[in-house]
Design an enzyme around this catalytic site. Structure first.
Site, PDB file in Angstrom:
ATOM      1  N   LYS A   1      -5.133 -12.302   3.531  1.00 48.93           N
ATOM      2  CA  LYS A   1      -3.827 -13.584   3.777  1.00 48.93           C
ATOM      3  C   LYS A   1      -3.437 -14.608   2.145  1.00 48.93           C
ATOM      4  O   LYS A   1      -2.325 -14.500   1.519  1.00 48.93           O
ATOM      5  CB  LYS A   1      -4.409 -15.227   4.254  1.00 48.93           C
ATOM      6  CG  LYS A   1      -5.189 -15.729   5.941  1.00 48.93           C
ATOM      7  CD  LYS A   1      -6.040 -16.883   5.655  1.00 48.93           C
ATOM      8  CE  LYS A   1      -6.504 -17.240   5.516  1.00 48.93           C
ATOM      9  NZ  LYS A   1      -7.626 -16.448   5.462  1.00 48.93           N
TER      10      LYS A   1
ATOM     11  N   ARG B   1      -6.950 -25.926   8.390  1.00 47.88           N
ATOM     12  CA  ARG B   1      -8.060 -25.129   9.415  1.00 47.88           C
ATOM     13  C   ARG B   1      -8.743 -25.295  10.342  1.00 47.88           C
ATOM     14  O   ARG B   1      -9.637 -25.482  10.842  1.00 47.88           O
ATOM     15  CB  ARG B   1      -9.032 -24.746   8.263  1.00 47.88           C
ATOM     16  CG  ARG B   1      -9.091 -24.019   7.792  1.00 47.88           C
ATOM     17  CD  ARG B   1      -9.958 -23.544   6.294  1.00 47.88           C
ATOM     18  NE  ARG B   1     -10.725 -22.254   5.845  1.00 47.88           N
ATOM     19  CZ  ARG B   1     -10.258 -21.807   4.415  1.00 47.88           C
ATOM     20  NH1 ARG B   1      -9.331 -21.964   3.697  1.00 47.88           N
ATOM     21  NH2 ARG B   1     -10.821 -21.031   4.402  1.00 47.88           N
TER      22      ARG B   1
ATOM     23  N   ARG C   1     -15.215  -6.675  -1.658  1.00 50.27           N
ATOM     24  CA  ARG C   1     -14.356  -7.183  -2.707  1.00 50.27           C
ATOM     25  C   ARG C   1     -15.414  -7.733  -3.720  1.00 50.27           C
ATOM     26  O   ARG C   1     -15.504  -7.403  -5.057  1.00 50.27           O
ATOM     27  CB  ARG C   1     -13.866  -8.346  -2.069  1.00 50.27           C
ATOM     28  CG  ARG C   1     -13.054  -9.392  -3.064  1.00 50.27           C
ATOM     29  CD  ARG C   1     -12.220 -10.295  -1.906  1.00 50.27           C
ATOM     30  NE  ARG C   1     -12.503 -11.666  -1.257  1.00 50.27           N
ATOM     31  CZ  ARG C   1     -11.778 -12.646  -1.155  1.00 50.27           C
ATOM     32  NH1 ARG C   1     -11.062 -12.077  -0.659  1.00 50.27           N
ATOM     33  NH2 ARG C   1     -12.773 -13.272   0.133  1.00 50.27           N
TER      34      ARG C   1
ATOM     35  N   ARG D   1     -17.121 -13.802  -5.813  1.00 47.31           N
ATOM     36  CA  ARG D   1     -17.022 -15.505  -5.030  1.00 47.31           C
ATOM     37  C   ARG D   1     -18.337 -15.878  -4.946  1.00 47.31           C
ATOM     38  O   ARG D   1     -18.942 -15.422  -4.183  1.00 47.31           O
ATOM     39  CB  ARG D   1     -15.812 -15.666  -3.984  1.00 47.31           C
ATOM     40  CG  ARG D   1     -15.251 -15.717  -4.756  1.00 47.31           C
ATOM     41  CD  ARG D   1     -13.599 -15.578  -3.861  1.00 47.31           C
ATOM     42  NE  ARG D   1     -13.981 -16.147  -2.596  1.00 47.31           N
ATOM     43  CZ  ARG D   1     -13.210 -16.399  -1.520  1.00 47.31           C
ATOM     44  NH1 ARG D   1     -12.132 -16.020  -1.355  1.00 47.31           N
ATOM     45  NH2 ARG D   1     -13.288 -17.643  -0.736  1.00 47.31           N
TER      46      ARG D   1
ATOM     47  N   ARG E   1     -18.527 -18.960   6.768  1.00 47.52           N
ATOM     48  CA  ARG E   1     -17.474 -19.103   7.288  1.00 47.52           C
ATOM     49  C   ARG E   1     -16.698 -18.709   8.833  1.00 47.52           C
ATOM     50  O   ARG E   1     -15.493 -19.185   8.690  1.00 47.52           O
ATOM     51  CB  ARG E   1     -16.787 -18.159   6.136  1.00 47.52           C
ATOM     52  CG  ARG E   1     -16.624 -18.408   4.642  1.00 47.52           C
ATOM     53  CD  ARG E   1     -16.704 -17.937   3.306  1.00 47.52           C
ATOM     54  NE  ARG E   1     -15.474 -16.809   3.057  1.00 47.52           N
ATOM     55  CZ  ARG E   1     -15.377 -16.357   2.011  1.00 47.52           C
ATOM     56  NH1 ARG E   1     -16.335 -15.832   1.136  1.00 47.52           N
ATOM     57  NH2 ARG E   1     -13.952 -15.496   2.128  1.00 47.52           N
TER      58      ARG E   1
END
Ligand code: AMP
Length: 197
Positions: A13, A87, A126, A138, A149
């Site tokens: 996204k 969300r 990542r 992160r 998540r």
């Protein structure tokens, strides 16, 4: 034109939103980025959300709706990309109301379809890339938080797919294709001719 990019964590996204910012001058509204900025700047809200985010859980509807309201009231744009918002169904309802209040419409909801195995590989990759490059990683890009998540996504966010489909706003794009192919598919959705009766 205002659009929502919908999809699980790691679906691409953010990458696609940034491309639309560059090529179409749209404005990206990422609640994840806003929350991380609040955390970095040490605001009271940042302190409240830090643990929740690191765990991979969703922060309250009230907080994220407040962030979006603030942006819609102050930022002028000829197109918003909602990235990571809404969300929950409550957030989707709030977005309808907020857009109506400022005389805006929602023009498309684009779902980036991917499978979970790819998400885990992408997100863990990542984090490893960032670590190797000496960049900050992160706090929620680890397997444990990712599991939460994903569960939050399936429990609370995926019902939005049915909701927007029923409204006739949903377009599905194969998020497993390479980045340029996904860009092309999104462009075709945004440039489609309106259906005239
Ligand atoms: P993201 O950068 O979109 O992956 O978001 C990172 C984290 O921020 C999420 O795992 C949540 O903890 C929080 N977050 C971002 N957007 C929302 C939202 N719309 N509703 C609730 N929590 C959110």
């Amino acid at each position: 034109m205002n659009i929502i990019l919908l999809g699980p964590p790691g679906a691409g996204k953010g990458t696609q939103a940034r491309h639309l910012v560059e090529t179409r001058g749209m404005v990206q509204l990422s609640t994840g980025d806003m929350l991380r900025a609040a955390k970095e700047s040490g605001t009271e809200m940042g302190r409240i959300v830090a643990d929740v985010m690191a765990r991979g859980a969703l922060v309250t509807d009230e907080i994220v709706i407040g962030l979006i309201r603030e942006q819609l009231e102050t930022v002028k744009a000829n197109g918003f990309i909602f990235d990571g918002f809404p969300r929950t169904l409550a957030q989707a309802d709030a977005l309808n109301d907020l857009l109506a209040e400022c005389g805006e419409t929602l023009d498309a909801v684009i779902e980036l379809e991917v499978n979970d195995d790819v998400l885990v590989t992408r997100i863990v990759g990542r984090a490893e890339e960032a670590r190797a490059a000496g960049q900050p990683v992160r706090a929620d890009d680890n397997e444990e938080s990712l599991k939460i998540r994903l569960m939050e996504y399936y429990k609370k966010t995926s019902p939005l797919i049915g909701y927007y489909h029923a409204r006739g706003d949903l377009a599905r794009v194969d998020g497993l294709a390479d980045i340029q192919a996904v860009q092309g598919a999104i462009a075709r959705v945004l440039d489609r001719e309106p259906i005239v009766a």
